[in-house]
Design a protein around this motif. Structure first.
Motif, short mmCIF file in Angstrom:
data_model
loop_
_atom_site.label_atom_id
_atom_site.label_comp_id
_atom_site.label_asym_id
_atom_site.label_seq_id
_atom_site.Cartn_x
_atom_site.Cartn_y
_atom_site.Cartn_z
N ALA A 1 0.83 -1.21 0.00
CA ALA A 1 0.00 0.00 0.00
C ALA A 1 0.86 1.25 0.00
O ALA A 1 0.60 2.20 -0.75
CB ALA A 1 -0.93 0.00 1.20
N LEU A 2 1.89 1.27 0.83
CA LEU A 2 2.78 2.44 0.91
C LEU A 2 3.53 2.65 -0.40
O LEU A 2 3.60 3.77 -0.92
CB LEU A 2 3.76 2.27 2.07
CG LEU A 2 3.13 2.27 3.47
CD1 LEU A 2 4.12 1.75 4.50
CD2 LEU A 2 2.64 3.66 3.84
N ALA B 1 4.40 5.42 -5.63
CA ALA B 1 4.53 5.37 -7.09
C ALA B 1 3.56 6.34 -7.75
O ALA B 1 3.93 7.05 -8.70
CB ALA B 1 4.29 3.95 -7.58
N GLU B 2 2.33 6.41 -7.24
CA GLU B 2 1.34 7.34 -7.79
C GLU B 2 1.79 8.78 -7.62
O GLU B 2 1.67 9.60 -8.54
CB GLU B 2 -0.01 7.14 -7.11
CG GLU B 2 -0.72 5.86 -7.47
CD GLU B 2 -2.00 5.67 -6.67
OE1 GLU B 2 -2.50 6.65 -6.07
OE2 GLU B 2 -2.49 4.53 -6.65
N LEU C 1 5.38 8.89 3.68
CA LEU C 1 5.33 7.50 3.21
C LEU C 1 6.69 6.82 3.29
O LEU C 1 6.79 5.65 3.67
CB LEU C 1 4.79 7.45 1.78
CG LEU C 1 3.33 7.86 1.61
CD1 LEU C 1 2.98 8.00 0.13
CD2 LEU C 1 2.41 6.88 2.29
N GLU C 2 7.74 7.56 2.96
CA GLU C 2 9.09 6.99 3.08
C GLU C 2 9.44 6.67 4.53
O GLU C 2 10.06 5.65 4.82
CB GLU C 2 10.11 7.93 2.46
CG GLU C 2 10.02 7.98 0.94
CD GLU C 2 10.87 9.06 0.30
OE1 GLU C 2 11.29 10.01 1.01
OE2 GLU C 2 11.12 8.96 -0.92
N ALA C 3 9.00 7.53 5.45
CA ALA C 3 9.23 7.27 6.87
C ALA C 3 8.44 6.04 7.32
O ALA C 3 8.94 5.23 8.12
CB ALA C 3 8.83 8.49 7.71
N VAL D 1 8.41 0.08 8.61
CA VAL D 1 8.15 -1.30 8.21
C VAL D 1 9.46 -2.09 8.27
O VAL D 1 9.53 -3.19 8.83
CB VAL D 1 7.52 -1.38 6.79
CG1 VAL D 1 7.50 -2.82 6.29
CG2 VAL D 1 6.10 -0.80 6.80
N ASP D 2 10.51 -1.52 7.69
CA ASP D 2 11.82 -2.19 7.67
C ASP D 2 12.36 -2.40 9.08
O ASP D 2 13.01 -3.41 9.36
CB ASP D 2 12.82 -1.38 6.84
CG ASP D 2 12.49 -1.37 5.36
OD1 ASP D 2 11.74 -2.27 4.90
OD2 ASP D 2 12.97 -0.46 4.66
N ALA D 3 12.10 -1.45 9.97
CA ALA D 3 12.61 -1.53 11.34
C ALA D 3 11.74 -2.41 12.24
O ALA D 3 12.11 -2.70 13.37
CB ALA D 3 12.71 -0.13 11.95
#
Length: 107
Positions: free
Chosen positions: A7-8, A13-14, A65-67, A72-74
């Motif tokens: 979703a993120l 991308a949009e 969104l990048e944060a 998610v990665d963390a």
């Protein structure tokens, strides 16, 4: 939400595609008095300012969104950044980049 990354990344991308598609509208307005009238220049300047404002909002959302992807990665996505309790599923379903649980948002 089972896959927040999809979703993120989809929203990212949009937004990036929209940014690329409006780069011409954000360019400075050339004030050539021979080719366009005063009202046309004013319209062009107003349109350029609106496009710049839209890009500022788009850039801010990209940062959010990048944060969220970094969370998610963390392994901390879905946890309130203030109290570290789980964020309500409905809030995450509405906006997967949400930072705060409802209690902290209202407090």
């Amino acid at each position: 939400m089972t896959d927040p990354r999809a979703a993120l990344e989809g929203e990212l991308a949009e937004l990036r595609a929209a940014r690329d598609g409006t780069s011409e509208a954000r360019r400075p307005v050339v004030l050539d008095q021979q080719s366009v009238g005063r009202l046309s220049r004013m319209d062009a300047i107003q349109n350029q300012a609106m496009a710049a404002g839209e890009e500022a909002r788009r850039s801010a959302r990209i940062t959010v969104l990048e944060a969220a992807l970094a969370r998610v990665d963390a392994g901390t996505w879905g946890l309130c950044v203030d109290c570290e309790e789980p964020v309500e599923a409905a809030r995450l379903a509405f906006d997967p980049a949400v930072l705060l649980c409802l209690d902290c948002r209202q407090g």
